[in-house]
Enzyme design. Structure first.
Site, PDB file in Angstrom:
ATOM      1  N   ASP A 201       0.867  -1.178   0.000  1.00  6.61           N
ATOM      2  CA  ASP A 201       0.000   0.000   0.000  1.00  6.61           C
ATOM      3  C   ASP A 201       0.908   1.232   0.000  1.00  6.61           C
ATOM      4  O   ASP A 201       2.114   1.131   0.311  1.00  6.61           O
ATOM      5  CB  ASP A 201      -0.882  -0.047   1.253  1.00  6.61           C
ATOM      6  CG  ASP A 201      -1.712   1.205   1.434  1.00  6.61           C
ATOM      7  OD1 ASP A 201      -2.279   1.681   0.442  1.00  6.61           O
ATOM      8  OD2 ASP A 201      -1.776   1.709   2.573  1.00  6.61           O
ATOM      9  N   ASP A 203      -0.274   5.063   0.980  1.00 11.43           N
ATOM     10  CA  ASP A 203      -0.544   6.016   2.061  1.00 11.43           C
ATOM     11  C   ASP A 203      -0.375   5.352   3.425  1.00 11.43           C
ATOM     12  O   ASP A 203      -0.966   4.301   3.703  1.00 11.43           O
ATOM     13  CB  ASP A 203      -1.965   6.563   1.944  1.00 11.43           C
ATOM     14  CG  ASP A 203      -2.142   7.449   0.716  1.00 11.43           C
ATOM     15  OD1 ASP A 203      -1.216   7.500  -0.116  1.00 11.43           O
ATOM     16  OD2 ASP A 203      -3.203   8.086   0.579  1.00 11.43           O
TER      17      ASP A 203
END
Length: 415
Positions: A201, A203
């Site tokens: 991922d 963020d």
């Protein structure tokens, strides 16, 4: 040789001596210095013994050297002669020697083999005792313990046999939470060294920021974006609804803001080290994000990533329209992209690693062979295969059996 016993081919060496053959366990203790190992085996060589097993550990300048060897053959020198010579050699170097008689090799390891990696900051004696006791309670035996790193966290690895990986994972997960350490349990074997694709991922995982918030700051709508985010967290909006609602608040922003946001993005500590080391080892590395390609494409180029996918902000006449174009990268989309990346990389899903922090990452974490919750929400920590709760992304390397020394040695090489 009887007719029923064909001659042994050059590829078929003589079988080892029987399990009831006499053996000696020779143990040497003392201050380490160059030449001890060579000296011991040079001493043993005079008695024509065979080496069955060797184990050596050096801790804070003190050596423990164990050699399992066959006993001298009858008719020649005696075991007593060997004992006396080894003790005399050890005393000459101010070392201690212990020699134990027995039969055969080490007892066979139990079925079911796993690596248990423990990350502590610090790693206390109390937590180590609790982990060892829990392993024993599952029927597991600790065959070996090895330190992977001493900073920025203490990382040690337990080689465990005699119990299943899933059983160990289930038993140790509650201990990790209660003791304030991170514990990863993975199956032993070649598959661990063959995990050739890592997908992260973005963020709050690869980077410290939430990209939508960086854009919102330039649009002067941080409070409104935060309000929509809270609605999504309360379950009042699903991810796609919340994405559209937040992106709509960016309508009218000049596209030049993209370069400003790219400059504001802060990589998570250890991110560069993680990616650089994985690439040097031949791994392929990708990112999937509920954020925007305007940022992930830049990260892909800067970090040398193999794959990157995210949502795309629509731009018309040099301004953001407040809409996204193309397929939405949501929770299911991240898992789908992991499968796609694995297929493109030629890597089975069982040999992939996924890293994420939010509920939006759960499908991806559970699809991968190893799902790592990185400083994640409680629901994510509970559902993932393992969790890392220190702010250094490169600690994931230890879960793959890569030591800090190996990382630093690779950093010393010229690419």
């Amino acid at each position: 040789m009887s007719a029923s016993q064909p001659p042994r081919s050059p590829e078929s060496p003589e079988p080892p001596r029987g399990t009831d053959a006499p053996t000696l366990l020779v143990k040497i203790f003392g201050k380490d210095r160059p030449g001890i190992t060579a000296g011991l085996f040079d001493t043993l060589a005079a008695y024509a013994v065979d080496v069955v097993d060797i184990e050596q550990v050096v801790t804070r300048g003190r050596i423990v050297l164990c050699a399992l060897v066959t006993s001298p053959e009858p008719g020649g020198t005696t075991e007593g002669d060997l004992r006396a010579t080894v003790h005399s050699w050890a005393e000459s170097l101010k070392l201690q020697a212990e020699i134990i008689s027995g039969t055969g090799d080490n007892r066979p390891r139990g079925d079911g083999r796993s690596h248990v990696t423990v990350l502590g900051h610090p790693l206390t004696a109390e937590s180590t005792a609790a982990i060892a006791a829990r392993i024993t309670s599952t029927g597991g035996n600790i065959d070996r313990i090895f330190r992977l790193a001493k900073y920025p966290v203490t990382a040690v690895e337990f080689a465990v046999s005699g119990t299943g990986t899933e059983e160990l994972r289930t038993a140790l997960a509650p201990e990790a939470a209660g003791l304030g350490v991170d514990i990863a349990v993975v199956s032993a074997g070649l598959s661990r060294r063959a995990q050739r694709l890592v997908v992260m991922d973005v963020d709050s995982t690869l980077i410290q920021d939430e990209v939508i918030e960086l854009f919102a700051a330039h649009a002067g709508c941080e409070a409104e974006v935060a309000s929509v985010t809270e609605q999504a967290m309360r379950g009042e909006l699903d991810f796609e609804q919340s994405l559209h609602a937040r992106v709509a608040l960016l309508a009218g922003l000049d596209v030049s803001v993209v370069e400003k946001v790219r400059a504001e993005v802060r990589l998570t500590p250890g991110a560069r080290t993680l990616i650089r080391t994985l690439k040097r080892l031949g791994y392929q590395v990708g990112v999937v994000s509920g954020g925007f390609t305007q940022v992930t494409d830049d990260l892909k180029e800067r970090l040398g990533l193999d794959f990157a996918s995210a949502n795309t902000l629509e731009v018309v006449d040099g301004r953001l329209t407040g809409r996204v174009v193309g397929d939405i990268v949501d929770r299911a989309g991240k898992a789908r992209l992991l499968r796609s990346f694995a297929e493109q990389a030629g890597v089975p899903l069982a040999q992939t690693v996924a890293i994420g922090d939010g509920a939006n990452d759960l499908d991806m974490l559970n699809t991968a062979g190893l799902g790592v919750a990185f400083n994640a929400k409680p629901v994510v920590r509970q559902a993932a295969h393992t969790a890392v709760n220190v702010p250094f992304l490169d600690t994931v390397l230890y879960l793959l059996g890569i030591t800090r020394e190996e990382v630093e040695a690779a950093d010393g090489l010229v690419d």
